[in-house]
Motif scaffolding. Sequence first.
Motif, short mmCIF file in Angstrom:
data_model
loop_
_atom_site.label_atom_id
_atom_site.label_comp_id
_atom_site.label_asym_id
_atom_site.label_seq_id
_atom_site.Cartn_x
_atom_site.Cartn_y
_atom_site.Cartn_z
N UNK A 1 0.77 -1.30 0.09
CA UNK A 1 0.05 0.01 0.19
C UNK A 1 0.68 1.10 0.00
N UNK A 2 1.93 1.06 0.68
CA UNK A 2 2.84 2.30 0.63
C UNK A 2 3.46 2.42 -0.71
N UNK A 3 4.21 1.69 -1.10
CA UNK A 3 4.92 1.52 -2.35
C UNK A 3 4.32 2.03 -3.65
N UNK A 4 3.03 1.36 -3.72
CA UNK A 4 2.30 1.52 -5.06
C UNK A 4 1.12 2.83 -4.67
N UNK A 5 1.43 3.71 -3.81
CA UNK A 5 0.43 4.73 -3.50
C UNK A 5 1.20 6.14 -4.23
N UNK A 6 0.43 6.91 -4.80
CA UNK A 6 0.87 8.22 -5.18
C UNK A 6 0.89 9.33 -4.42
N UNK A 7 0.96 10.32 -4.87
CA UNK A 7 1.30 11.54 -3.96
C UNK A 7 -0.30 12.18 -3.48
N UNK A 8 -1.49 11.58 -4.17
CA UNK A 8 -2.55 11.64 -3.87
C UNK A 8 -3.19 10.70 -3.02
N UNK A 9 -2.46 9.78 -2.56
CA UNK A 9 -2.60 8.47 -1.84
C UNK A 9 -3.71 7.69 -2.36
N UNK A 10 -3.56 7.52 -3.82
CA UNK A 10 -4.24 6.57 -4.60
C UNK A 10 -3.53 5.62 -4.98
N UNK A 11 -3.81 4.39 -5.02
CA UNK A 11 -3.18 3.18 -5.61
C UNK A 11 -2.75 3.33 -7.09
N UNK A 12 -1.79 3.10 -7.42
CA UNK A 12 -1.15 3.35 -8.88
C UNK A 12 -1.28 1.70 -9.53
N UNK A 13 -1.68 0.67 -8.89
CA UNK A 13 -1.87 -0.64 -9.30
C UNK A 13 -3.24 -1.21 -8.83
N UNK A 14 -3.79 -2.36 -9.28
CA UNK A 14 -4.92 -2.84 -8.97
C UNK A 14 -4.69 -3.36 -7.50
N UNK A 15 -5.87 -3.20 -6.60
CA UNK A 15 -5.96 -3.69 -5.34
C UNK A 15 -6.04 -5.33 -5.39
N UNK A 16 -6.31 -5.87 -6.40
CA UNK A 16 -6.13 -7.26 -6.50
C UNK A 16 -5.14 -7.84 -6.59
N UNK A 17 -4.02 -7.13 -6.52
CA UNK A 17 -2.58 -7.65 -6.39
C UNK A 17 -2.22 -7.89 -4.83
N UNK A 18 -3.18 -7.37 -4.00
CA UNK A 18 -2.97 -7.19 -2.43
C UNK A 18 -2.81 -8.71 -1.82
N UNK A 19 -3.74 -9.57 -2.26
CA UNK A 19 -3.50 -10.88 -1.76
C UNK A 19 -2.19 -11.58 -1.98
N UNK A 20 -1.79 -11.38 -3.34
CA UNK A 20 -0.61 -11.87 -3.60
C UNK A 20 0.56 -11.48 -2.75
N UNK A 21 0.48 -10.04 -2.27
CA UNK A 21 1.64 -9.68 -1.75
C UNK A 21 1.57 -10.22 -0.36
N UNK A 22 0.44 -10.55 0.49
CA UNK A 22 0.26 -10.93 1.74
C UNK A 22 0.84 -12.58 1.68
N UNK A 23 0.66 -13.20 0.63
CA UNK A 23 1.06 -14.49 0.46
C UNK A 23 2.64 -14.54 0.36
N UNK A 24 3.13 -13.67 -0.33
CA UNK A 24 4.82 -13.61 -0.39
C UNK A 24 5.23 -13.50 1.07
#
Length: 351
Positions: A122-145
């Motif tokens: 959430x921190x790496x893929x957030x822009x200056x407007x605090x919006x995600x620059x990639x799909x939130x659907x990748x979040x579970x994969x991050x948790x798994x890794x």
Amino acid sequence: MKHFKPIRLLQNKISFLLDVRASKKISIISIIAIAVFLFSASLGESFINPVKVFQVLMGKGTEFDQLIIVDFRLPRIFIAAFAGMALAVAGAILQGIIKNPLASPDIIGISAGGSVAVVGFLAIFSDSNHSLTVSIEWLPLAGFIGATFVGMIVYLFAWKDGVTPNRLVLIGIGVSAFMQAITTMLMIIGPIYKASEANKWITGSVKSATWEQVQIIIPVILALLLITIFITRQLNVQELGDDMAGSLGQSVQKTRLLLLILSSSLVASAISFAGAIGFVGLMAPHIARRIVGPSFSVLIPTSAAIGALLVMVADIIGRTAFSPLEVPAGVFTAAIGAPYFIYLLFRNPRK
């Protein structure tokens, strides 16, 4: 031995002893879990009669009832049930290989590893407007890794001419504290997208469950549970101690590593979709052990049923007790689990 019944399949190629007494207890717990599953579909901001719930499950009922039950409630109930099963079985495996009643995914840092990965995502893929620059659907994969990686780190750090259970749990506690510190730092200094959502995920919540997530979590966790059931003999041998396990022909360190990977995979699969729901992996195996005994052939399925029951009940309380406010399920598992952990500390001071 009167309550054991020999079962032979495929012309005696597969044979095992069925614990009839434990099987009856497992059946009762499973029926209760199924009843809670169905009853949970009735509860929410608007109560739906259980009869109507049954009609909807049979493909009937009004469009409104189908919308509420099928689209909104069933996905979160499925996620809660399967996440609870995975966390409970992971806890049973860890308690088996560490031979410590206080062992659980929360204690040795596996859950904390998933939390770091998600908040970092959430921190790496957030822009200056605090919006995600990639799909939130990748979040579970991050948790798994994150969860799997930390599980491996704990094992490597604990290695010193082999891995002993005490060294594994002590290293795990240290790594867990370090991961929690990193998570807090990322939430403070990082441009977090929806920080409240990150907090809910770390606490453990199934509020945002979708059918896409259900279609992923069910086959993955079922496959991991089947693997666990097939290797229960290895877990039983681990319980005898390293010397005895080695004398019986088991490669102790290799088996311990494989079991740790299996446990990490179960935890990662659960927390990737439900968040870091705490203490389920600690409580469920203990409750199961009191009901059916220590043999992993019956302990694993019993732990799974109890884990599903615990998380589903926690989710029911979270979305009904303080309506319209919704409280994450992890808050209630922690409210029960933390005192239970202290109780175990007093009851098992030497361990």
